[in-house]
Design an enzyme around this catalytic site. Structure first.
Site, PDB file in Angstrom:
ATOM      1  N   MET A   1     101.913  80.190 -21.466  1.00 37.89           N
ATOM      2  CA  MET A   1     101.496  80.726 -22.727  1.00 37.89           C
ATOM      3  C   MET A   1     101.756  79.858 -23.881  1.00 37.89           C
ATOM      4  O   MET A   1     102.673  78.935 -23.856  1.00 37.89           O
ATOM      5  CB  MET A   1     102.286  81.948 -23.143  1.00 37.89           C
ATOM      6  CG  MET A   1     101.686  82.888 -24.139  1.00 37.89           C
ATOM      7  SD  MET A   1     102.882  83.996 -24.754  1.00 37.89           S
ATOM      8  CE  MET A   1     103.583  82.961 -26.236  1.00 37.89           C
TER       9      MET A   1
ATOM     10  N   GLY B   1      99.656  75.634 -17.665  1.00 36.23           N
ATOM     11  CA  GLY B   1      99.196  77.190 -17.403  1.00 36.23           C
ATOM     12  C   GLY B   1     100.036  78.303 -18.256  1.00 36.23           C
ATOM     13  O   GLY B   1      99.509  79.446 -18.517  1.00 36.23           O
TER      14      GLY B   1
ATOM     15  N   SER C   1     106.717  52.229  20.326  1.00 37.21           N
ATOM     16  CA  SER C   1     106.123  52.441  19.143  1.00 37.21           C
ATOM     17  C   SER C   1     105.461  53.939  19.224  1.00 37.21           C
ATOM     18  O   SER C   1     104.750  54.330  20.059  1.00 37.21           O
ATOM     19  CB  SER C   1     104.859  51.585  18.939  1.00 37.21           C
ATOM     20  OG  SER C   1     104.270  51.862  17.615  1.00 37.21           O
TER      21      SER C   1
ATOM     22  N   ARG D   1     111.081  65.287 -23.807  1.00 43.50           N
ATOM     23  CA  ARG D   1     110.886  65.202 -22.233  1.00 43.50           C
ATOM     24  C   ARG D   1     110.572  64.135 -21.701  1.00 43.50           C
ATOM     25  O   ARG D   1     110.016  63.126 -22.549  1.00 43.50           O
ATOM     26  CB  ARG D   1     109.977  66.291 -21.947  1.00 43.50           C
ATOM     27  CG  ARG D   1     108.659  65.948 -22.088  1.00 43.50           C
ATOM     28  CD  ARG D   1     107.458  67.176 -21.973  1.00 43.50           C
ATOM     29  NE  ARG D   1     106.540  67.169 -22.874  1.00 43.50           N
ATOM     30  CZ  ARG D   1     105.655  68.067 -22.890  1.00 43.50           C
ATOM     31  NH1 ARG D   1     105.601  69.074 -22.120  1.00 43.50           N
ATOM     32  NH2 ARG D   1     104.476  68.041 -23.702  1.00 43.50           N
TER      33      ARG D   1
ATOM     34  N   LYS E   1     112.167  72.678 -22.040  1.00 46.18           N
ATOM     35  CA  LYS E   1     112.213  72.410 -23.409  1.00 46.18           C
ATOM     36  C   LYS E   1     113.683  72.961 -24.108  1.00 46.18           C
ATOM     37  O   LYS E   1     114.114  72.419 -24.881  1.00 46.18           O
ATOM     38  CB  LYS E   1     111.132  73.530 -23.813  1.00 46.18           C
ATOM     39  CG  LYS E   1     110.758  73.117 -25.312  1.00 46.18           C
ATOM     40  CD  LYS E   1     109.537  73.912 -25.667  1.00 46.18           C
ATOM     41  CE  LYS E   1     108.210  73.408 -24.885  1.00 46.18           C
ATOM     42  NZ  LYS E   1     107.200  74.345 -25.156  1.00 46.18           N
TER      43      LYS E   1
ATOM     44  N   HIS F   1      94.538  67.688 -24.157  1.00 44.77           N
ATOM     45  CA  HIS F   1      94.843  68.255 -22.675  1.00 44.77           C
ATOM     46  C   HIS F   1      94.273  67.516 -21.762  1.00 44.77           C
ATOM     47  O   HIS F   1      94.863  67.140 -20.714  1.00 44.77           O
ATOM     48  CB  HIS F   1      94.093  69.659 -22.711  1.00 44.77           C
ATOM     49  CG  HIS F   1      94.433  70.470 -21.496  1.00 44.77           C
ATOM     50  ND1 HIS F   1      93.240  70.567 -20.559  1.00 44.77           N
ATOM     51  CD2 HIS F   1      95.440  71.108 -20.839  1.00 44.77           C
ATOM     52  CE1 HIS F   1      93.887  71.304 -19.432  1.00 44.77           C
ATOM     53  NE2 HIS F   1      94.984  71.404 -19.598  1.00 44.77           N
TER      54      HIS F   1
ATOM     55  N   ARG G   1     108.394  80.099 -28.002  1.00 42.69           N
ATOM     56  CA  ARG G   1     107.731  79.037 -27.106  1.00 42.69           C
ATOM     57  C   ARG G   1     108.091  79.144 -25.854  1.00 42.69           C
ATOM     58  O   ARG G   1     109.366  79.563 -25.320  1.00 42.69           O
ATOM     59  CB  ARG G   1     108.326  77.685 -27.594  1.00 42.69           C
ATOM     60  CG  ARG G   1     108.349  77.558 -29.198  1.00 42.69           C
ATOM     61  CD  ARG G   1     109.109  76.218 -29.499  1.00 42.69           C
ATOM     62  NE  ARG G   1     108.721  74.977 -29.411  1.00 42.69           N
ATOM     63  CZ  ARG G   1     109.035  73.955 -29.442  1.00 42.69           C
ATOM     64  NH1 ARG G   1     110.564  73.626 -30.087  1.00 42.69           N
ATOM     65  NH2 ARG G   1     108.557  72.813 -29.146  1.00 42.69           N
TER      66      ARG G   1
ATOM     67  N   TYR H   1     110.939  49.863  12.333  1.00 43.37           N
ATOM     68  CA  TYR H   1     109.702  49.520  11.433  1.00 43.37           C
ATOM     69  C   TYR H   1     108.822  50.669  11.319  1.00 43.37           C
ATOM     70  O   TYR H   1     108.562  51.505  12.157  1.00 43.37           O
ATOM     71  CB  TYR H   1     109.098  48.170  11.568  1.00 43.37           C
ATOM     72  CG  TYR H   1     108.223  48.251  12.865  1.00 43.37           C
ATOM     73  CD1 TYR H   1     107.158  48.889  13.129  1.00 43.37           C
ATOM     74  CD2 TYR H   1     108.892  47.955  14.139  1.00 43.37           C
ATOM     75  CE1 TYR H   1     106.219  48.730  14.127  1.00 43.37           C
ATOM     76  CE2 TYR H   1     108.300  47.810  15.376  1.00 43.37           C
ATOM     77  CZ  TYR H   1     106.676  48.405  15.536  1.00 43.37           C
ATOM     78  OH  TYR H   1     106.107  48.368  16.478  1.00 43.37           O
TER      79      TYR H   1
ATOM     80  N   CYS I   1     103.539  53.770  14.599  1.00 43.24           N
ATOM     81  CA  CYS I   1     101.984  53.202  14.162  1.00 43.24           C
ATOM     82  C   CYS I   1     101.212  54.185  13.827  1.00 43.24           C
ATOM     83  O   CYS I   1      99.794  53.932  13.795  1.00 43.24           O
ATOM     84  CB  CYS I   1     101.587  52.351  15.217  1.00 43.24           C
ATOM     85  SG  CYS I   1     101.533  53.000  16.716  1.00 43.24           S
TER      86      CYS I   1
HETATM   87  P1  ADP Z   1     103.866  72.984 -25.912  1.00 45.83           P
HETATM   88  O1  ADP Z   1     104.649  73.370 -24.641  1.00 45.83           O
HETATM   89  O2  ADP Z   1     102.531  73.469 -25.676  1.00 45.83           O
HETATM   90  O3  ADP Z   1     103.848  71.541 -26.298  1.00 45.83           O
HETATM   91  P2  ADP Z   1     105.636  73.960 -27.942  1.00 45.83           P
HETATM   92  O4  ADP Z   1     106.215  74.753 -27.793  1.00 45.83           O
HETATM   93  O5  ADP Z   1     106.230  72.605 -27.887  1.00 45.83           O
HETATM   94  O6  ADP Z   1     104.350  73.748 -27.032  1.00 45.83           O
HETATM   95  O7  ADP Z   1     104.825  74.132 -29.203  1.00 45.83           O
HETATM   96  C1  ADP Z   1     103.713  73.449 -29.821  1.00 45.83           C
HETATM   97  C2  ADP Z   1     103.971  72.816 -30.970  1.00 45.83           C
HETATM   98  O8  ADP Z   1     104.297  73.894 -31.996  1.00 45.83           O
HETATM   99  C3  ADP Z   1     105.031  71.772 -31.367  1.00 45.83           C
HETATM  100  O9  ADP Z   1     104.631  70.549 -30.885  1.00 45.83           O
HETATM  101  C4  ADP Z   1     105.459  71.999 -32.644  1.00 45.83           C
HETATM  102  O10 ADP Z   1     104.447  71.142 -33.703  1.00 45.83           O
HETATM  103  C5  ADP Z   1     105.123  73.422 -33.109  1.00 45.83           C
HETATM  104  N1  ADP Z   1     106.290  74.342 -33.163  1.00 45.83           N
HETATM  105  C6  ADP Z   1     107.066  74.656 -32.343  1.00 45.83           C
HETATM  106  N2  ADP Z   1     108.135  75.125 -32.810  1.00 45.83           N
HETATM  107  C7  ADP Z   1     108.301  74.991 -34.036  1.00 45.83           C
HETATM  108  C8  ADP Z   1     109.167  75.213 -35.083  1.00 45.83           C
HETATM  109  N3  ADP Z   1     110.325  75.939 -35.124  1.00 45.83           N
HETATM  110  N4  ADP Z   1     108.787  74.655 -36.267  1.00 45.83           N
HETATM  111  C9  ADP Z   1     107.644  73.998 -36.506  1.00 45.83           C
HETATM  112  N5  ADP Z   1     106.696  73.775 -35.469  1.00 45.83           N
HETATM  113  C10 ADP Z   1     107.010  74.191 -34.312  1.00 45.83           C
HETATM  114 MG    MG Z   2     105.656  70.816 -26.943  1.00 46.90          MG
END
Ligand code: ADP
Ligand code: MG
Ligand code: MG
Length: 889
Positions: A107, A105, A774, A349, A26, A465, A96, A861, A841
Site C-alpha cells: 500500500m 506491491g 564426472s 535502506r 523501514k 517506478h 507507511r 571442480y 559437468c
Molecule cells: P515508499 O515505501 O513507497 O517509499 P514511504 O513510506 O517511504 O513509501 O513514503 C513515501 C514518501 O512519503 C517518503 O519518501 C516521504 O517523502 C513521504 N513521507 C513519509 N512519511 C513522512 C513524514 N512523516 N513526513 C513527511 N513526509 C513523509
Molecule cells: Mg520510501
C-alpha cells in the site's frame, strides 16, 4: 504481554536494524537511524506479527493493540508538543507500510493524516500559511481516498484539472489557498458520491482506516504477484509505521528528495539523487514536476541543484551520507525532507543497484576499508555477473535515433513494441523479444516488465517506478523519454515525426537513454578492472576449481579469458557435424562391416587429431576432459527422404539399403538406447580412433610446446564395472601403440561419467577401474526422475508454479534425490580410491545453488559453459566462505 508497538525517535528507540523481521525494513531502520543520532521525526511501528494476526483472524486486531497504539501516539504528541485531532494545532502523521524487504506491491503511504474540516483551520493558523494547510488537506483526501477508500485516482486528477481551467492557470503551484479549499470540498463531495459515505472526519477513524488498509494490502493481488516473482513467503507480513509529519511543502525553504549514497547505475562514489523544492512525499517519484539534481557537479544548465539552493541543509545531508555509509557499510537509498531549512531523515535502506554498480561498490568499499575483501566477495550476487557479460550496442553499427530519455538502467535490448504488461507477457511466452512501452509503469506492470527485454517510459525520473524496478531486475530501461508520445488507443508511439506501431522493432540503450528504430547490432562487453579485482579475491578464497564445457577453439578461448582452469567436458560428437566430416561419419554408420567402418574412421582421424591439437594448445598444460562419442548413431543421419537420397548417392549406395539401415538404427527411446559406452562395446573401432586422435595430438603438442597436456578420457553412460574395464583396456592399448610410435609417453587419465543411478550405487566397484568421476547431472537428473528433458517442458513449469517441485531440477540440482546419488557415489568412490578426482559437468555446474551443493560434498571442480565461468568462480568462493553449508535448504 506482547509488544505489538515499537516507538522510535525523540530519544526512545525500541527497535534496531536487525529487527527487520518484526518491524519491517523501514521501521527497523527508522529506529536505527534515530539511535545513531540522525534527525528522524518521532513515531512508532506496529509489528508484522499484528499483520499475521490480522490476516489469520479475518481482519481482527489483538485485544491490547489499541491501548498500545494510544500510548505510543501520546508519546509522539508530547515529543512534538502538539495533539492529534487538536483543533488549534493538530499533530499530523504519515501511515507507511514496510515489510522485511521492500515490496512495490504494498500500500502507498498516506500523508497528512489527522486533517479534517476543523483541524485544517488549526493548521492554517498555526503555520500562518493558508495555502499550505489547504494543499495538505486536499493531498490527504486524495491519498486517503484513493489508497484507503479505493476511489480511482483519475477522479481526483479531473477535479484538479477543472480547477486549473477555471482559474486559468497551467501549474499546480499557481493555485491559491482558495482554489485548494474548493478542490478539497469537491474531493469530499466526489468521495461521498463514489463510496456512499461521507469522508471520515474523526482522526482516530482515519488512523485505524489507514492501518487496516496497510495490513489488508498484504493480501492484494499486486503484492501476491510480487511475492510470487521474488520468492517471498506470505507469512512474513508487513509492519505499519505511523510517524509525525514534517513538511516539505511549506515554502521555498522546504523540499523533499530521494537519493543514493553512490550512483546506483555505475557505482561511482558520488552523491546521487533528485529533490524538489516546496513539495511533499511522492512528488519526486510521481513525475508531476521535474526533479532537480542533488549536487552542483551533476547539474545541467537550467537546473538548480540542492547544493546551490539550500547549502546548509545540503551540507548536513552530506554529513548524514557519510555517517550512514560508515554505519551500514553499504550503499544507502535514502529519503529526506527539509522543513524550513531543517533536515529530516525519513528512510534508509541498502540501495538497489545494477550488477556493474554492485561490483564497483563492493571493490571500492573494500579498498576504502569499509568492508574487508571476503565481505566484498559475499556482496556480489554471482547470477548478476551475467548482466556484465552481456552485449551492448556496437558503436560502429548504423542506427536511426528515434528519441532520447533518461539512462535509467544499463544494457541494450531490441524487441517488438508492446504497450501493455499483459501483452508483453503473452508475446514473451511465445519466445518473442519484446520492449514494454508505457507512459509510466506501476506495480501492476511488474509481470510485463519481467517478461520484457527492455522497458521504455515517457514520464518519470531516475527514481521512478520503472527505473527502480528495471535496475533491480537487470532489464535495460529508458525512462522519461518526453519526446515520445504514446497513444495506447492507436497502439502506436510517435517520435520526431516517425510513427512506430505495436509489433515493430525498436532498440533501447539503457546506458545512454537512447531509443532507436529497428534493430541495432550489439557487441560483447569489455570487463572493468574491478571485475578482475573481485575475481582475484574470489579465486583467493575458493576451493573448487572451475572448468568449462567447450569443444570449439572459440569456446575454449572464451573460457580461458574468463578464467577457466581447464576443460571439464569436450563433447566430441559436436566435432562430427562439420560439413567436411559428416560424409565420413555417415559412411561409417552405413557400412555393415568392420572393415568399411575402419576405412571411414581413418578419414576422420586427421580431423579429430587437429581438433584436439587446437584445444590442447589453448589449454596449455591444463586438464582437458574429452568424452568419447555419446549419442546414438542415427542422430547423424538425415531425416528427410531427399537428404537420404543425397547421402546414398555420395556413398555410392542405393536408397533402399540406406533406408533399411536408417530403420535398423531407429530407436523408440534413444535416450535409453544404443549410446554412450554401449557404442564402444559394439563398435570398439570408434573409441580406438578417438583415443588415437587424442594421444597423437597430445604427443604432438607436448613436442611442440614443451607443455604436455593431461588428457582425461571420459567414458559416458557406464552402468557396470565391466563396461568401464573393457573401455579402459581399449584405450590403454591404443596409448601404448601411439607412445611406442611417437617415442614419448604422456600422462593421461581414464574415467567415467556418473550419469545413471546404477553407476552411482555401485560407484565403489566402478572406481576400481576409474581415475576420475564426472557427474553428468543432466542425464543423472533425467534417469533419476525418469523424466525426459525433451518432453518435460509440457509439465515441469506447472510443477514449479504449483510448488510440486521447488525448482526446475535441470536448472538447480535436486539435492534430495540426484544430490543423494552424487553424495553416495562420491563417498563410495573415495572409499575405494582415496582422493579420487571428482567433478560435475552438467548444466548445474554453472548454477550458484548447485555449486554450493558441490562444495558441500567435496567435489574437486565444477564445469560449465564459458560465459558462466565467472559466475561459477564467484559462487564457488561464496560457497567456500559459507563453509560448504547447505544454502539450498
Ligand atoms: P515508499 O515505501 O513507497 O517509499 P514511504 O513510506 O517511504 O513509501 O513514503 C513515501 C514518501 O512519503 C517518503 O519518501 C516521504 O517523502 C513521504 N513521507 C513519509 N512519511 C513522512 C513524514 N512523516 N513526513 C513527511 N513526509 C513523509
Ligand atoms: Mg520510501
Ligand atoms: Mg511509494
Amino acid at each position: 504481554m506482547t509488544d505489538w508497538v515499537y516507538g522510535f525517535g525523540a530519544g526512545r528507540n525500541d527497535g534496531r536494524a536487525d529487527m527487520r523481521n518484526l518491524l519491517g525494513g523501514k521501521g527497523a531502520n527508522l529506529a536505527e537511524m534515530a539511535s545513531i543520532g540522525l534527525p528522524v521525526p518521532p513515531g512508532f511501528t506496529i509489528t508484522t506479527e499484528v499483520c499475521t494476526y490480522f490476516t489469520e483472524k479475518g481482519g481482527a486486531y489483538p485485544p491490547d493493540l489499541k491501548d498500545q497504539v494510544n500510548a505510543a501516539l501520546a508519546r509522539v504528541e508530547s515529543a512534538v508538543g502538539v495533539k492529534f485531532g487538536d483543533a488549534t494545532n493538530p499533530l499530523l502523521v504519515s501511515v507507511r507500510s514496510g515489510a522485511r524487504v521492500s515490496m512495490p506491491g504494498m500500500m502507498d503511504t498516506v500523508l497528512n493524516l489527522g486533517l479534517n474540516d476543523e483541524t485544517v483551520q488549526g493548521l492554517a493558523k498555526a503555520s500562518g500559511d493558508d495555502r499550505f494547510a489547504w494543499d495538505s488537506y486536499r493531498r490527504f483526501i486524495q491519498m486517503y481516498g484513493s489508497v484507503v477508500l479505493g476511489v480511482d485516482h483519475h477522479r481526483f486528477e479531473e477535479i484538479i484539472d477543472d480547477a486549473k481551467i477555471t482559474a486559468g492557470v497551467t501549474e499546480d503551484t499557481q493555485l491559491t489557498a482558495q482554489h485548494w479549499q474548493q478542490v478539497a470540498d469537491e474531493y469530499k463531495r466526489m468521495v461521498a458520491d463514489v463510496t456512499g459515505a461521507p469522508f471520515p472526519q474523526d482522526p482516530h477513524d482515519q488512523l485505524w482506516g489507514a492501518i487496516g488498509a496497510v495490513f489488508g494490502s498484504w493480501m492484494n493481488q499486486r503484492a501476491i504477484t510480487y511475492r510470487r516473482l521474488h520468492d517471498i513467503p506470505a507469512d512474513w507480513g508487513t509492519a505499519v509505521n505511523v510517524q509525525a509529519m514534517v513538511f516539505g511543502n511549506m515554502g521555498n525553504d522546504c523540499a523533499t528528495g530521494v537519493c543514493f549514497t553512490r550512483d546506483p547505475s555505475t557505482g561511482e562514489n558520488i552523491f546521487y539523487g533528485e529533490y524538489l523544492i516546496n513539495a511533499q512525499g511522492e512528488d519526486v517519484v510521481a513525475g508531476i514536476r521535474t526533479p532537480q539534481p542533488m549536487s552542483e557537479a551533476r547539474a545541467k544548465p537550467g537546473e538548480r541543484s540542492m547544493e546551490a539552493a539550500m547549502p546548509a541543509a545540503y551540507a548536513e545531508l552530506v554529513a548524514v551520507r557519510a555517517t550512514l555509509e560508515k554505519h551500514y557499510a553499504d550503499m544507502q537509498d535514502i529519503e529526506f525532507t527539509v522543513q524550513s531549512n531543517k533536515l529530516y531523515m525519513l528512510q534508509t535502506r541498502n540501495g538497489k543497484r545494477t550488477a556493474a554498480a554492485s561490483l564497483k561498490i563492493a571493490v571500492d568499499m573494500a579498498n576504502e576499508g569499509l568492508i574487508d575483501r571476503t565481505e566484498a566477495v559475499r556482496r556480489v550476487n554471482p547470477g548478476s555477473l551475467d548482466q556484465l557479460l552481456h552485449p551492448t550496442l556496437d558503436p560502429k553499427a548504423p542506427r536511426k535515433l528515434l528519441s532520447r530519455g533518461l539512462p535509467a538502467s544499463p544494457g541494450a535490448a531490441s524487441g517488438v513494441v508492446v504497450f501493455s504488461a499483459d501483452e508483453a507477457e503473452a508475446r514473451a511466452q511465445k519466445g518473442e523479444a519484446v520492449i514494454l512501452v508505457r507512459i509510466e509503469t506501476s506495480p501492476e506492470d511488474i509481470h510485463g516488465m519481467h517478461a520484457a527485454r527492455g522497458i521504455l517510459t515517457t514520464r518519470g525520473g531516475m527514481t521512478s517506478h520503472a527505473a527502480v524496478v528495471a535496475r533491480g531486475m537487470g532489464r535495460p530501461c529508458v525512462a522519461g523519454a518526453g519526446g515520445i508520445v504514446v497513444d495506447y488507443a492507436a497502439q502506436a508511439l510517435m517520435a520526431g515525426g516517425v510513427t512506430v506501431q505495436a509489433g515493430e522493432t525498436i532498440t533501447l540503450d539503457g546506458a545512454t537513454g537512447e531509443v532507436f528504430a529497428g534493430t541495432v547490432a550489439m557487441i560483447e562487453p569489455k570487463l572493468s578492472g574491478d571485475f578482475e579485482t573481485l575475481m582475484g579475491w574470489a579465486d583467493a578464497v575458493r576451493r573448487l576449481k572451475v572448468r568449462a564445457n567447450a569443444e570449439t577453439p572459440l569456446d575454449a578461448d572464451t573460457a580461458r579469458k574468463f578464467g577457466a582452469e581447464g576443460i571439464g567436458l569436450c563433447r566430441t560428437e559436436h566435432m562430427f557435424f562439420d560439413p567436411t566430416r559428416i560424409a565420413a561419419v555417415r559412411q561409417m554408420i552405413m557400412s555393415e562391416t568392420e572393415g568399411g567402418r575402419r576405412d571411414a574412421l581413418a578419414k576422420l582421424l586427421p580431423y579429430q587429431r587437429a581438433d584436439f591439437v587446437e584445444l590442447f594448445r589453448i589449454m596449455a598444460g591444463l586438464p582437458v576432459t574429452i568424452r568419447l562419442l555419446d549419442p546414438p548413431l542415427h542422430e547423424f543421419l538425415p531425416h528427410k527422404e531427399e537428404e537420404l537420397a543425397e547421402v546414398a548417392e555420395s556413398l555410392g549406395a542405393d536408397l533402399a539399403t540406406m533406408k533399411r539401415r536408417a530403420a535398423d538404427l531407429a530407436e523408440a527411446n534413444p535416450m535409453l538406447g544404443h549410446r554412450g559406452c554401449r557404442l564402444a562395446m559394439t563398435y570398439p573401432e570408434i573409441a580406438e580412433m578417438q583415443a588415437r586422435a587424442i594421444f597423437e595430438a597430445a604427443s604432438a603438442v607436448a613436442k611442440e610446446t614443451g607443455a604436455a597436456p593431461v588428457p582425461e578420457i571420459m567414458i559416458p553412460l557406464v552402468a557396470t564395472k565391466k563396461e568401464l574395464e573393457i573401455s579402459h583396456a581399449q584405450i590403454d592399448k591404443v596409448a601404448a601403440e601411439v607412445f611406442a610410435e611417437a617415442g614419448t609417453t604422456i600422462e593421461y587419465l581414464v574415467g567415467t561419467m556418473i550419469e545413471l543411478p546404477r553407476a552411482a550405487l555401485i560407484a565403489d566397484r566402478i572406481a576400481e577401474s576409474a581415475d576420475f568421476f564426472s557427474f553428468g547431472t543432466n542425464d543423472l537428473t533425467q534417469t533419476t526422475f525418469g523424466l525426459s528433458r525433451d518432453d518435460a517442458g509440457k509439465f515441469l513449469p506447472f510443477y514449479v508454479e504449483k510448488g510440486i517441485l521447488p525448482k526446475d531440477p535441470f536448472v538447480s540440482i535436486d539435492v534430495d534425490g540426484v544430490g543423494a546419488l552424487v553424495k553416495i557415489a562420491s563417498e563410495k568412490g573415495r572409499g575405494v580410491k582415496n582422493g579420487l578426482k571428482l567433478g560435475i559437468c552438467g548444466e548445474h555446474g554453472g548454477d550458484p545453488a548447485s555449486i554450493q551443493f558441490c562444495e558441500s560434498v567435496g567435489l574437486d571442480y565444477v564445469s560449465c559453459s564459458p560465459y558462466r565461468v565467472p559466475v561459477a568462480r564467484l559462487a564457488a568462493a561464496q560457497a567456500a566462505l559459507s563453509g560448504g553449508g547447505d544454502r539450498t535448504a
